[in-house]
Structures are given as C-alpha cells and as structure tokens.
Design an enzyme around this catalytic site. Structure first.
Site, PDB file in Angstrom:
ATOM      1  N   LYS A  24      12.202  63.993  26.641  1.00 15.94           N
ATOM      2  CA  LYS A  24      12.331  63.220  25.390  1.00 15.94           C
ATOM      3  C   LYS A  24      12.556  61.762  25.783  1.00 15.94           C
ATOM      4  CE  LYS A  24      14.402  64.551  21.538  1.00 15.94           C
ATOM      5  NZ  LYS A  24      13.407  64.778  20.488  1.00 15.94           N
TER       6      LYS A  24
HETATM    7  N1  PMP Z   1       8.397  68.171  19.825  1.00 12.40           N
HETATM    8  C1  PMP Z   1       8.832  66.914  19.774  1.00 12.40           C
HETATM    9  C2  PMP Z   1       7.899  65.798  20.152  1.00 12.40           C
HETATM   10  C3  PMP Z   1      10.153  66.635  19.367  1.00 12.40           C
HETATM   11  O1  PMP Z   1      10.590  65.377  19.316  1.00 12.40           O
HETATM   12  C4  PMP Z   1      10.987  67.707  18.994  1.00 12.40           C
HETATM   13  C5  PMP Z   1      12.385  67.441  18.517  1.00 12.40           C
HETATM   14  N2  PMP Z   1      13.294  67.381  19.566  1.00 12.40           N
HETATM   15  C6  PMP Z   1      10.491  69.022  19.100  1.00 12.40           C
HETATM   16  C7  PMP Z   1       9.186  69.219  19.513  1.00 12.40           C
HETATM   17  C8  PMP Z   1      11.365  70.206  18.816  1.00 12.40           C
HETATM   18  O2  PMP Z   1      12.298  70.383  19.863  1.00 12.40           O
HETATM   19  P1  PMP Z   1      13.718  71.028  19.598  1.00 12.40           P
HETATM   20  O3  PMP Z   1      13.476  72.342  18.951  1.00 12.40           O
HETATM   21  O4  PMP Z   1      14.312  71.180  20.953  1.00 12.40           O
HETATM   22  O5  PMP Z   1      14.467  70.106  18.725  1.00 12.40           O
END
Ligand code: PMP
Length: 305
Positions: A161
């Site tokens: 991220k």
């Molecule tokens: N894809 C992206 C690009 C994101 O920013 C997120 C949010 N964190 C997700 C998928 C979903 O990830 P998570 O379930 O870990 O929040």
C-alpha cells in the site's frame, strides 16, 4: 454546504501519543514530495451489546504494513503486536463509541531533495477517525471499467500500500465518479481484471465464487482472505483464484467488491449492464450478514475456528 470531517483527538507520532494538533511534518518531508511511504487502513467496529470496539485482524494489517515498509527499504523497530498495542492505547485515548477507521502510515521522514529509497530515516504515525460507509451504494453499486490500468508489480509493487501508487487509484476513482459510476473495475497490463479502485473483486458464475489471483497485480486484501474463508467454511462454496476476463463480469450471476473501507459491496450493474437480475443476489446477501456479524464480534471467524 460540506461538513468538515471530525478530526482525531490524538495521534501516535514520533514514538508517542500526542494531541493531534502536534502531529505535523515539514513540507520537505521525503514521502510528501516523492510518495515513498506506505499506509494501512484498519477498521474497529463498535458493538453496542458488549460496549466495546472490535479491531478487525490488526495483526494481519500491521504485518502487511511492515511488509510494504520492507519493500521500501525501511526497518522499523516494531512488530505487528507492538503496533496493535499502540492502536489499542490510541483508541482508548480517543474514547469514541462508534465505528472507527485507523490509518497507520510509515514514511521517509528526512526533509531533503533527492529521489531514492536508501540512506533515509523513517517514522511511523497512526490516527483514528469515526467512519461509516466508503461506498454509499453498498447494496448495489454501478461500476464501470476504467480507461486506466492497474500499476504493475514491476512499476510500483501493487501488493504494497505504497503512498505514491495511490495516485493511480485516484485517477481511477475520479474518472469513474465523473462518469456517473459508483466505482471502477481496473484491468492490469495483461488485460485481465485486477480489482476495484481500492477493493478486491469477486464474481459468482455457475455457483462458483471466482476472484483474481494475487499475481494479477491486486492488493493482497485482508478482507479478500476473510471472504474466501467465509465462502468456503461457512457457505460451503467452491472458490477459485484465477484470472478473470472483462466480459465475465457481464455474464456473472453476482459480483461484489470487498475491502476494509468498502466492506462487502454488491455490484448491481457493470458498464450499464445488470449483474444477474440487477439487484443484490443471495450469495452477497448472506456474505454481508456473516461479515458484519464477524467484524462486530458477534461470532467466531469460521465454523472451524
Ligand atoms: N485493493 C486496494 C487497491 C486497496 O486499497 C484496498 C484497501 N486496503 C483493498 C484492495 C482491500 O484490502 P483490505 O481488504 O486489506 O482492506
């Protein structure tokens, strides 16, 4: 008139919990200039029955954050357990009795000019704010395929991220909103479906749940992992992690986005075509019920523990 968002009362900043107004960085901070940080997004759900907040999978979130930090050549002196303890202290200090969103952020903290990852210091900060829905139409969103492509692992690692990488997500989200959609679906450079602007994707075809694999330049979502468990263990459904073509979305019986912010969001239309009957289907409906019970601490993760 737009209402101003509620600001946090406190932040974890430079090693301690301080009043939020004291958590400030210089305009020369490396990450502010070059996007060389990484962040997380965690939810803590308020449960009215036991009158406490339930943080959802904090160890998984902090492990991923430290993984992103490692890719950025950072070595922070914290374990996921340390960060979870800091988060608990922060939420106690904040003392709000409502659903909260947690934003941890690791960043290259030196105030200097020069694009690189090496020979820089790093810091971690964290704050929490009250938070409701990220997509208003969680029971039936209209999404469109983006004209942008998802960043590639060899461009900026999509499984981290990474702050700078979210300019890609911002282009994707805004194009979708300005075109009248609630969110977007994005193809990767191979032309296969990757995910939403900030959420992972599932479709249901012939009763089988299908989601793009972690090699399709998705973020390795913690909600995605949870959903796979719920589908397999609680709903006895087959789940396939495989490449997904764009037109499979047009033929799917059901489709949904999932993520910490998005939670479980039914997709009712894709590119002006109804998904299934055009209203939330039975799989997504059941999943949403299970998911919200789970995150609010009303049941164990799975039947198998
Ligand atoms: N894809 C992206 C690009 C994101 O920013 C997120 C949010 N964190 C997700 C998928 C979903 O990830 P998570 O379930 O870990 O929040």
């Amino acid at each position: 008139m737009t209402t101003l968002p509620t600001l946090p009362k406190y932040a974890f900043f430079e090693g301690e919990i301080v009043p939020f107004s004291e958590a400030k960085v210089s305009v020369m901070t490396h990450t502010f200039n070059y996007g060389t940080g990484a962040f997380g997004g965690v939810r803590a759900y308020w449960n009215d029955d036991d009158r406490q907040l339930h943080i959802f999978r904090p160890l998984d979130h902090f492990k991923r954050l430290l993984g992103s930090a490692k890719m950025l050549l950072m070595s922070l002196p914290y374990t996921p357990e340390d960060l979870t303890r800091i988060l608990v202290d922060l939420l106690r200090a904040e003392n709000r009795h409502e659903d909260m969103y947690v934003r941890p952020l690791v960043y290259k903290s030196d105030p200097l000019i020069g694009v690189r990852l090496h020979d820089l210091s790093e810091q971690i900060t964290m704050f929490t704010i009250p938070f409701g829905r990220y997509i208003e139409q969680e029971e039936g969103a209209h999404v469109g395929f983006s004209s942008w492509r998802r960043i590639d692992d060899n461009t900026i690692p999509a499984r981290g991220k990474i702050v700078g990488a979210y300019a890609n997500s911002a282009f994707i989200k805004t194009e979708a909103m300005l075109n009248g959609f609630d969110d977007a679906l994005v193809l990767n450079e191979d032309g296969h479906v990757s995910e939403g602007s900030a959420a992972n994707l599932f479709i249901v075809r012939d009763g089988v749940a299908i989601t793009p694999p972690i090699t399709s330049n998705i973020l390795e979502g913690i909600t995605r992992k949870t959903i796979i468990q719920l589908l397999r263990d609680e709903m006895d459904m087959e789940v396939q992690e495989r490449e997904v073509d764009k037109t499979e979305l047009y033929l799917a019986e059901e489709a949904f986005l999932c993520g910490t912010g998005v939670q479980v969001c039914a997709i009712s239309r894709v590119d002006h075509r109804p998904v299934g009957t055009g209203v939330i289907g039975p799989v997504v409906k059941t999943l949403r019920d299970l998911y919200f019970k789970l995150v609010r601490g009303c049941c164990r993760a799975t039947r198998r523990g």
